[in-house]
Design a protein around this motif. Structure first.
Motif, mmCIF file in Angstrom:
data_model
loop_
_atom_site.group_PDB
_atom_site.id
_atom_site.type_symbol
_atom_site.label_atom_id
_atom_site.label_comp_id
_atom_site.label_asym_id
_atom_site.label_seq_id
_atom_site.Cartn_x
_atom_site.Cartn_y
_atom_site.Cartn_z
ATOM 1 N N ALA A 12 0.800 -1.221 0.000
ATOM 2 C CA ALA A 12 0.000 0.000 0.000
ATOM 3 C C ALA A 12 0.835 1.275 0.000
ATOM 4 C CB ALA A 12 -0.935 0.001 1.202
ATOM 5 N N LEU A 13 2.057 1.218 0.550
ATOM 6 C CA LEU A 13 2.864 2.431 0.702
ATOM 7 C C LEU A 13 3.095 3.183 -0.613
ATOM 8 C CD1 LEU A 13 4.447 4.254 2.624
ATOM 9 C CD2 LEU A 13 6.456 2.790 2.218
ATOM 10 N N PRO A 14 3.368 2.519 -1.750
ATOM 11 C CA PRO A 14 3.600 3.272 -2.985
ATOM 12 C C PRO A 14 2.429 4.166 -3.393
ATOM 13 C CG PRO A 14 4.369 1.024 -3.238
ATOM 14 C CD PRO A 14 3.635 1.077 -1.935
ATOM 15 N N TYR A 15 1.227 3.833 -2.991
ATOM 16 C CA TYR A 15 0.074 4.666 -3.340
ATOM 17 C C TYR A 15 0.133 6.010 -2.632
ATOM 18 C CZ TYR A 15 -1.856 0.636 -5.679
ATOM 19 O OH TYR A 15 -2.040 -0.422 -6.557
ATOM 20 N N VAL A 16 0.835 6.042 -1.496
ATOM 21 C CA VAL A 16 1.054 7.296 -0.789
ATOM 22 C C VAL A 16 2.337 7.956 -1.281
ATOM 23 C CG1 VAL A 16 1.355 8.358 1.480
ATOM 24 C CG2 VAL A 16 -0.180 6.405 1.213
ATOM 25 N N GLU A 17 3.399 7.179 -1.398
ATOM 26 C CA GLU A 17 4.678 7.731 -1.848
ATOM 27 C C GLU A 17 4.558 8.394 -3.213
ATOM 28 O OE1 GLU A 17 8.194 4.981 0.023
ATOM 29 O OE2 GLU A 17 7.046 4.140 -1.649
ATOM 30 N N GLU A 18 3.828 7.769 -4.109
ATOM 31 C CA GLU A 18 3.712 8.254 -5.491
ATOM 32 C C GLU A 18 2.474 9.107 -5.726
ATOM 33 O OE1 GLU A 18 3.940 4.717 -7.875
ATOM 34 O OE2 GLU A 18 5.754 4.027 -6.816
ATOM 35 N N ARG A 19 1.766 9.406 -4.651
ATOM 36 C CA ARG A 19 0.573 10.264 -4.704
ATOM 37 C C ARG A 19 -0.421 9.786 -5.767
ATOM 38 N NH1 ARG A 19 2.633 16.483 -3.453
ATOM 39 N NH2 ARG A 19 3.527 15.983 -1.403
ATOM 40 N N ARG A 20 -0.790 8.518 -5.648
ATOM 41 C CA ARG A 20 -1.750 7.945 -6.588
ATOM 42 C C ARG A 20 -3.200 8.212 -6.181
ATOM 43 N NH1 ARG A 20 0.630 1.840 -7.639
ATOM 44 N NH2 ARG A 20 2.857 2.370 -7.591
ATOM 45 N N LEU A 21 -3.389 8.809 -5.010
ATOM 46 C CA LEU A 21 -4.730 9.153 -4.534
ATOM 47 C C LEU A 21 -4.951 10.658 -4.685
ATOM 48 C CD1 LEU A 21 -4.562 7.128 -1.183
ATOM 49 C CD2 LEU A 21 -5.330 6.313 -3.422
ATOM 50 N N ASP A 22 -6.204 11.084 -4.667
ATOM 51 C CA ASP A 22 -6.459 12.524 -4.683
ATOM 52 C C ASP A 22 -5.956 13.131 -3.373
ATOM 53 O OD1 ASP A 22 -8.866 13.064 -2.703
ATOM 54 O OD2 ASP A 22 -9.382 11.231 -3.800
ATOM 55 N N ARG A 23 -5.751 14.433 -3.348
ATOM 56 C CA ARG A 23 -5.101 15.085 -2.211
ATOM 57 C C ARG A 23 -5.854 14.855 -0.898
ATOM 58 N NH1 ARG A 23 -3.251 21.108 -3.264
ATOM 59 N NH2 ARG A 23 -5.488 21.439 -3.074
ATOM 60 N N TRP A 24 -7.171 14.982 -0.918
ATOM 61 C CA TRP A 24 -7.953 14.809 0.311
ATOM 62 C C TRP A 24 -7.795 13.392 0.854
ATOM 63 C CZ3 TRP A 24 -11.597 12.001 2.763
ATOM 64 C CH2 TRP A 24 -12.285 12.597 3.827
ATOM 65 N N THR A 25 -7.964 12.401 -0.022
ATOM 66 C CA THR A 25 -7.862 11.004 0.411
ATOM 67 C C THR A 25 -6.448 10.679 0.854
ATOM 68 O OG1 THR A 25 -9.625 10.400 -1.136
ATOM 69 C CG2 THR A 25 -8.274 8.607 -0.278
ATOM 70 N N HIS A 26 -5.458 11.219 0.168
ATOM 71 C CA HIS A 26 -4.051 11.029 0.540
ATOM 72 C C HIS A 26 -3.810 11.468 1.987
ATOM 73 C CE1 HIS A 26 0.396 11.264 -0.329
ATOM 74 N NE2 HIS A 26 0.315 12.154 0.657
ATOM 75 N N ASN A 27 -4.183 12.705 2.304
ATOM 76 C CA ASN A 27 -3.918 13.220 3.645
ATOM 77 C C ASN A 27 -4.792 12.557 4.708
ATOM 78 O OD1 ASN A 27 -1.849 14.849 2.952
ATOM 79 N ND2 ASN A 27 -2.921 16.778 3.174
#
Length: 234
Positions: A185-200
């Protein structure tokens, strides 16, 4: 008043009704009876498999919030996979709040791990926001442990909706994925694969979890999307 409605009003708690109504801004308070969940679960067990229950499950839409919750509990206890899916197809369009959506957890789904993902793909692509939330919830409930596959992370990341209750479930999904499948799951955060709201929001929920190690929490904090961290409250 129907027989089911009478049974629900017999279990009414007005103080609880007022409290519960404040937690569900999308639900008309006039449709909330005020039945505590233990009483509702007990009623569902008493009705399960009876003719009144079968008749009730065919009577859509319902008037009251607790009728929808009772419907969800009865549906979740049904033993036949195909019958549950058909019942969900009829019921999900009428779900209008997070609480009813999240109590839906069909037990029979655990016995059909290969069939369910195809149905989940259809649910997360549905126009109705609570159908999408339900689909993401099923990914969270059934596919982050022994049935996990990396492709399911892609499926969840591909959901791009603006509705708050859909985005919140997406964040819960990825926060739980970080707790259970950190490396994947970490690459989805590292590479910002989510929209900004969901990321944070994912990072916020993950660092609040006791299942995330202190080292992992430090790593996740360093990955916050800084330019919107303040507005998201993370």
């Amino acid at each position: 008043m129907t027989e089911i409605q009478k049974l629900l009003f017999d279990r009414q708690d007005l103080t609880y009704r007022d409290f519960q109504s404040r937690l569900m801004p999308t639900v008309d308070p006039e449709t909330v009876i005020g039945v505590r969940m233990p009483a509702l679960r007990k009623l569902a067990k008493e009705l399960a498999g009876t003719q009144p229950a079968e008749d009730f499950l065919r009577q859509l839409p319902h008037r009251y919030y607790e009728e929808n919750n009772l419907h969800g509990l009865l549906l979740s206890a049904m033993p036949d996979y195909d019958a549950v899916v058909a019942a969900l197809e009829a019921f999900l369009p009428h779900v209008d709040n997070w609480a009813t959506c999240d109590l839906l957890s069909p037990k029979v789904f655990r016995k059909h791990p290969s069939e369910l993902p195809g149905q989940i793909r259809r649910w997360v692509a549905d126009p109705h926001p609570y159908t999408v939330r339900f689909g993401l919830g099923m990914l969270l409930s059934f596919y982050l442990d022994e049935a996990f596959r990396p492709e399911y992370l892609d499926l969840a990341a591909g959901v791009r909706r603006e509705e708050y209750y859909v985005k919140m479930m997406g964040a819960w999904y990825f926060a739980t994925a970080l707790a259970k499948q950190y490396a994947a799951a970490l690459p989805y955060v590292e590479e910002r694969r989510l929209d900004r709201w969901t990321h944070n929001k994912t990072i916020q929920k993950a660092v609040e979890s006791y299942r995330i190690t202190p080292e992992q929490k430090d790593e996740l904090r360093s990955l916050r999307w800084k330019d919107c961290a303040k507005e998201e409250g993370v």
